[in-house]
Design a protein around this motif. Structure first.
Motif, PDB file in Angstrom:
ATOM      1  N   ARG A   1       0.464  -1.589  -0.066  1.00 17.06           N
ATOM      2  CA  ARG A   1      -0.216   0.007   0.480  1.00 17.06           C
ATOM      3  C   ARG A   1       1.008   1.285   0.090  1.00 17.06           C
ATOM      4  O   ARG A   1       0.347   2.026  -0.367  1.00 17.06           O
ATOM      5  CB  ARG A   1      -0.915   0.070   0.892  1.00 17.06           C
ATOM      6  CG  ARG A   1      -2.190   0.888   1.311  1.00 17.06           C
ATOM      7  CD  ARG A   1      -3.763   0.374   1.323  1.00 17.06           C
ATOM      8  NE  ARG A   1      -2.947   0.035   3.348  1.00 17.06           N
ATOM      9  CZ  ARG A   1      -4.063  -0.542   3.853  1.00 17.06           C
ATOM     10  NH1 ARG A   1      -5.159  -0.639   3.499  1.00 17.06           N
ATOM     11  NH2 ARG A   1      -3.264  -1.043   5.344  1.00 17.06           N
TER      12      ARG A   1
ATOM     13  N   LYS B   1      -2.190  -8.181   0.642  1.00 17.90           N
ATOM     14  CA  LYS B   1      -3.059  -8.274   0.358  1.00 17.90           C
ATOM     15  C   LYS B   1      -4.505  -7.000  -0.414  1.00 17.90           C
ATOM     16  O   LYS B   1      -5.253  -6.959  -0.897  1.00 17.90           O
ATOM     17  CB  LYS B   1      -4.304  -9.040   1.329  1.00 17.90           C
ATOM     18  CG  LYS B   1      -5.335  -9.372   1.467  1.00 17.90           C
ATOM     19  CD  LYS B   1      -5.698 -10.333   3.134  1.00 17.90           C
ATOM     20  CE  LYS B   1      -7.424 -10.698   2.459  1.00 17.90           C
ATOM     21  NZ  LYS B   1      -8.393  -9.402   2.449  1.00 17.90           N
ATOM     22  N   PRO B   2      -4.422  -6.141   1.124  1.00 11.73           N
ATOM     23  CA  PRO B   2      -5.058  -5.753   0.898  1.00 11.73           C
ATOM     24  C   PRO B   2      -4.443  -4.109  -0.514  1.00 11.73           C
ATOM     25  O   PRO B   2      -6.181  -4.137  -1.963  1.00 11.73           O
ATOM     26  CB  PRO B   2      -4.517  -3.453   1.027  1.00 11.73           C
ATOM     27  CG  PRO B   2      -3.144  -4.524   2.640  1.00 11.73           C
ATOM     28  CD  PRO B   2      -3.647  -5.635   1.790  1.00 11.73           C
TER      29      PRO B   2
ATOM     30  N   SER C   1      -4.443  -6.356  -3.762  1.00 14.46           N
ATOM     31  CA  SER C   1      -5.345  -6.690  -4.943  1.00 14.46           C
ATOM     32  C   SER C   1      -6.767  -6.634  -4.192  1.00 14.46           C
ATOM     33  O   SER C   1      -7.342  -6.307  -5.590  1.00 14.46           O
ATOM     34  CB  SER C   1      -5.001  -8.445  -4.810  1.00 14.46           C
ATOM     35  OG  SER C   1      -5.113  -9.176  -3.538  1.00 14.46           O
ATOM     36  N   ASP C   2      -7.351  -6.149  -2.900  1.00 19.44           N
ATOM     37  CA  ASP C   2      -8.290  -6.079  -2.408  1.00 19.44           C
ATOM     38  C   ASP C   2      -8.780  -4.523  -3.052  1.00 19.44           C
ATOM     39  O   ASP C   2     -10.070  -4.675  -3.556  1.00 19.44           O
ATOM     40  CB  ASP C   2      -8.820  -6.048  -0.944  1.00 19.44           C
ATOM     41  CG  ASP C   2      -7.855  -7.291  -0.314  1.00 19.44           C
ATOM     42  OD1 ASP C   2      -8.338  -8.342  -1.069  1.00 19.44           O
ATOM     43  OD2 ASP C   2      -8.448  -7.289   1.301  1.00 19.44           O
ATOM     44  N   MET C   3      -7.940  -4.163  -3.536  1.00 16.11           N
ATOM     45  CA  MET C   3      -8.282  -2.553  -3.625  1.00 16.11           C
ATOM     46  C   MET C   3      -8.383  -2.699  -5.247  1.00 16.11           C
ATOM     47  O   MET C   3      -8.633  -1.778  -5.861  1.00 16.11           O
ATOM     48  CB  MET C   3      -7.924  -1.991  -3.287  1.00 16.11           C
ATOM     49  CG  MET C   3      -7.712  -1.508  -1.556  1.00 16.11           C
ATOM     50  SD  MET C   3      -6.840   0.784  -1.338  1.00 16.11           S
ATOM     51  CE  MET C   3      -5.097  -0.403  -1.324  1.00 16.11           C
TER      52      MET C   3
ATOM     53  N   HIS D   1      -5.742 -10.822  -7.839  1.00 17.28           N
ATOM     54  CA  HIS D   1      -5.524 -11.878  -6.708  1.00 17.28           C
ATOM     55  C   HIS D   1      -4.225 -12.420  -7.503  1.00 17.28           C
ATOM     56  O   HIS D   1      -4.096 -13.443  -6.018  1.00 17.28           O
ATOM     57  CB  HIS D   1      -6.669 -12.030  -6.714  1.00 17.28           C
ATOM     58  CG  HIS D   1      -7.794 -11.241  -6.101  1.00 17.28           C
ATOM     59  ND1 HIS D   1      -7.421 -11.217  -4.620  1.00 17.28           N
ATOM     60  CD2 HIS D   1      -8.838 -10.388  -5.697  1.00 17.28           C
ATOM     61  CE1 HIS D   1      -8.255 -10.399  -4.040  1.00 17.28           C
ATOM     62  NE2 HIS D   1      -9.356  -9.674  -5.069  1.00 17.28           N
TER      63      HIS D   1
ATOM     64  N   HIS E   1      -1.753 -12.144  -5.248  1.00 18.83           N
ATOM     65  CA  HIS E   1      -1.823 -11.532  -3.013  1.00 18.83           C
ATOM     66  C   HIS E   1      -0.680 -12.767  -3.149  1.00 18.83           C
ATOM     67  O   HIS E   1      -1.013 -13.645  -3.069  1.00 18.83           O
ATOM     68  CB  HIS E   1      -3.195 -11.282  -3.558  1.00 18.83           C
ATOM     69  CG  HIS E   1      -3.267 -11.592  -1.995  1.00 18.83           C
ATOM     70  ND1 HIS E   1      -4.608 -12.724  -1.664  1.00 18.83           N
ATOM     71  CD2 HIS E   1      -2.613 -11.875  -0.603  1.00 18.83           C
ATOM     72  CE1 HIS E   1      -4.976 -12.325  -0.427  1.00 18.83           C
ATOM     73  NE2 HIS E   1      -3.505 -12.219   0.419  1.00 18.83           N
TER      74      HIS E   1
ATOM     75  N   THR F   1      -3.052 -16.172   3.205  1.00 17.77           N
ATOM     76  CA  THR F   1      -4.826 -16.443   2.341  1.00 17.77           C
ATOM     77  C   THR F   1      -4.158 -15.979   0.630  1.00 17.77           C
ATOM     78  O   THR F   1      -5.441 -16.263   0.301  1.00 17.77           O
ATOM     79  CB  THR F   1      -5.446 -14.948   3.041  1.00 17.77           C
ATOM     80  OG1 THR F   1      -5.013 -13.935   3.168  1.00 17.77           O
ATOM     81  CG2 THR F   1      -6.594 -15.325   4.372  1.00 17.77           C
TER      82      THR F   1
END
Ligand SMILES: Cc1cc2nc3c(=O)[nH]c(=O)nc-3n(C[C@H](O)[C@H](O)[C@H](O)COP(=O)(O)OP(=O)(O)OC[C@H]3O[C@@H](n4cnc5c(N)ncnc54)[C@H](O)[C@@H]3O)c2cc1C
Length: 320
Positions: A205, A231-232, A234-236, A241, A244, A248
């Motif tokens: 990030r 992760k954040p 790819s989440d954003m 994904h 990531h 997870t």
């Protein structure tokens, strides 16, 4: 007797893990005086396994096996174990091998030790050292069954050349009807997948937005690396994904992992602990990632990364 390995291939080419499991099996065979037999499925140029101590290749050529099918693949390996009377089977820890090993273990009534990092100790039983707790610790396990399956952790043993005369024979065991039909496989279109990459350049990030990923890609390009992210990110939706990394996400067992603008949360570290050399670039000298870093640069990614890329380009040009 023999030690059996599954030498994996992709698009008919043997993968690096095939040579790693061959090297490992050949080192055991040196002590036990066994032969190393490899099973290959739809692979070409299997003779190259002879450089890593394989004596014989059971070569399966069957178009219906072009797409991985765990039932058929484990049936082939089971039949190969029976044919060769192998007591030890060595697999990698690829996604496919991790599907095969438990099935094989049940059918052969064999103990399965996953994430193995060293040769077995055989003086007193059969003991193996394994990575445990997402690679934060080691554990010793004893395999007491007659037949033993080892899942060799990537990069743990490395490649060891041992020139051998290798014989390749066709192997066409009759296969049962499978209950699984693989209809399609959607491959990640990236040049190098993070699971197989030797070098991974990863962004978090701290890079502020997807528009800044050009510098991550440029650095990866110079190094011939795969790109990854936290992760954040790819989440954003800044990155796919498939990139990531972490608890997870995907595990990365690279020789070099460069983390840029990533804090180093435990869930992220869980995915990269097994990578060999970790380089961290972060503006905050208190970032937890520095505690696990082999090399750290405290600095602004927007200044450090372009300079690093420039220097690497210069180095490559001068050493071409
Ligand atoms: C159940 C669960 C599972 C999870 N699984 C995962 C997982 O698999 N993978 C994962 O990554 N996370 C996972 N997380 C999230 C994890 O806890 C963290 O929130 C996440 O890893 C933080 O991502 P980040 O480091 O990119 O962002 P941040 O925590 O926001 O860190 C950004 C970093 O960038 C640095 N920075 C800022 N500006 C700059 C700059 N200009 N130059 C250099 N550095 C800069 C900052 O100092 C900071 O250290 C999981 C969380 C939970 C609860």
């Amino acid at each position: 007797m023999s030690i059996l390995i599954y030498a994996e291939s992709e698009n008919k080419k043997l993968k690096k893990v095939a040579y790693e499991v061959a090297s490992y099996a050949a080192s055991i065979a040196e002590k036990t005086q066994d032969d190393v037999v490899a099973v290959t499925i739809n692979a070409e140029n299997t003779d190259s396994l002879g450089q890593y101590g394989v004596n014989k290749v059971l070569n399966v050529q069957n178009e219906s096996l072009d797409k991985f099918n765990v039932e058929s693949y484990s049936e082939i390996l089971t039949k190969a174990v029976r044919e060769t009377n192998a007591d030890i089977v060595v697999l990698s820890q690829s996604d496919n091998a991790k599907y095969i090993a438990p099935l094989l273990s049940v059918v052969l009534k064999a103990g399965y030790a996953s994430n193995v990092v060293e040769l077995p100790e055989t003086e007193n039983g059969f003991q193996v050292k394994r990575n445990v707790f997402t690679n934060k610790a080691f554990g010793m396990a004893e395999v007491t069954t007659d037949k033993k399956i080892i899942g060799l952790s990537s990069n743990a043993f490395g490649l060891h050349e041992k020139e051998t005369n290798v014989e390749t024979v066709d192997f066409s065991p009759e296969l049962s009807d499978t209950k699984i039909e693989v209809k399609s496989v959607d491959k990640n279109k990236d040049k190098v997948s993070i699971a197989d990459a030797e070098i991974v350049v990863s962004g978090g990030r701290g890079l502020k937005g997807p528009e800044n990923w050009g510098m991550i890609e440029e650095l990866a390009e110079v190094l011939g690396a795969a790109t990854a992210c936290s992760k954040p990110v790819s989440d954003m939706g800044w990155r796919p994904h498939s990139e990531h990394v972490g608890q997870t996400g995907k595990p990365v067992v690279a020789n070099l992992y460069i983390a840029i603008g990533i804090s180093g949360a435990i869930q992220h570290l869980a995915g990269i602990n097994a990578s060999k050399t970790k380089v961290v670039i972060n503006i905050d000298e208190e970032a937890p990632f520095f505690k696990v870093a082999d090399y750290g640069i405290v600095g602004d990614a927007f200044e450090v990364v372009p300079r690093l890329t420039e220097k690497l380009k210069e180095f490559k040009a001068n050493n071409a």
